[in-house]
Design a protein around this motif. Sequence first.
Motif, mmCIF file in Angstrom:
data_model
loop_
_atom_site.group_PDB
_atom_site.id
_atom_site.type_symbol
_atom_site.label_atom_id
_atom_site.label_comp_id
_atom_site.label_asym_id
_atom_site.label_seq_id
_atom_site.Cartn_x
_atom_site.Cartn_y
_atom_site.Cartn_z
ATOM 1 N N UNK A 130 1.132 17.550 6.462
ATOM 2 C CA UNK A 130 0.650 16.569 7.435
ATOM 3 C C UNK A 130 -0.093 15.475 6.671
ATOM 4 N N UNK A 131 -0.057 14.271 7.248
ATOM 5 C CA UNK A 131 -0.663 13.136 6.558
ATOM 6 C C UNK A 131 -1.507 12.302 7.508
ATOM 7 N N UNK A 132 -2.689 11.927 7.047
ATOM 8 C CA UNK A 132 -3.529 10.959 7.752
ATOM 9 C C UNK A 132 -3.446 9.656 6.971
ATOM 10 N N UNK A 133 -3.078 8.579 7.650
ATOM 11 C CA UNK A 133 -3.043 7.249 7.039
ATOM 12 C C UNK A 133 -4.261 6.491 7.559
ATOM 13 N N UNK A 134 -5.144 6.124 6.651
ATOM 14 C CA UNK A 134 -6.399 5.448 7.011
ATOM 15 C C UNK A 134 -6.245 3.949 6.756
ATOM 16 N N UNK A 135 -6.266 3.186 7.833
ATOM 17 C CA UNK A 135 -6.146 1.726 7.737
ATOM 18 C C UNK A 135 -7.449 1.019 8.103
ATOM 19 N N UNK A 136 -8.544 1.788 8.237
ATOM 20 C CA UNK A 136 -9.824 1.165 8.565
ATOM 21 C C UNK A 136 -10.205 0.173 7.470
ATOM 22 N N UNK A 137 -10.640 -0.995 7.858
ATOM 23 C CA UNK A 137 -11.049 -2.018 6.909
ATOM 24 C C UNK A 137 -9.888 -2.732 6.245
ATOM 25 N N UNK A 138 -8.667 -2.397 6.623
ATOM 26 C CA UNK A 138 -7.489 -3.042 6.044
ATOM 27 C C UNK A 138 -7.411 -4.461 6.579
ATOM 28 N N UNK A 139 -7.490 -5.425 5.675
ATOM 29 C CA UNK A 139 -7.494 -6.828 6.073
ATOM 30 C C UNK A 139 -6.116 -7.401 6.311
ATOM 31 N N UNK A 140 -5.081 -6.569 6.238
ATOM 32 C CA UNK A 140 -3.720 -7.051 6.428
ATOM 33 C C UNK A 140 -3.101 -7.421 5.097
ATOM 34 N N UNK A 141 -2.318 -8.478 5.088
ATOM 35 C CA UNK A 141 -1.652 -8.883 3.855
ATOM 36 C C UNK A 141 -0.242 -9.323 4.134
#
Length: 172
Positions: free
Chosen positions: A144-155
């Motif tokens: 199982x995988x958790x993908x953490x995108x908190x604070x991700x400014x995009x791109x």
Amino acid sequence: NEVNDPLYGSFEGIGIEFRIQRDTIVVVNTIPGGPSEKKGIRQGDRIVKVDGKNVAGIKISNIDVVKKLKGAKGSKVVVSVTRSNLDEIIDFTIIRDKIPTYSVDIAYMIKNDIGLIKFSKFSATTASEFRNALVSLKSRGMKKLIVDLRGNGGGYLDAAILFQMNSWQKGN
């Protein structure tokens, strides 16, 4: 270039993160393995001169700092710093180099079968960084995988789309 450099996967410079505090350039971090770290620049050092010219107390902008510290790989810059508990100014002659920027901040196992990958942005190298992290975590038993995108400014939108398509639709 100033906006896009972090998205290309690398830039050329001395390899520090900085902020301007009380009209002085303060080193927040050195990039591991980068030219500044190799020369001995430390977190908390205050840059007061670049190539012999005063940069402290002159209301220097972030853009001007970047212009002074970035430069072609192999070019030289002399950075003078003050350091806590030292009275004298220390001069460092730094040869600029290619500085990698990463979009995967961390990838580790939370539990025996649960991995976590944290992204800070979507850059030109995101897909390959994700693939490498995923392979590494799977080899350690991840189911199982958790993908953490908190604070991700995009791109790069293309990188985000490729991440989504290649990673999830192929059953990775």
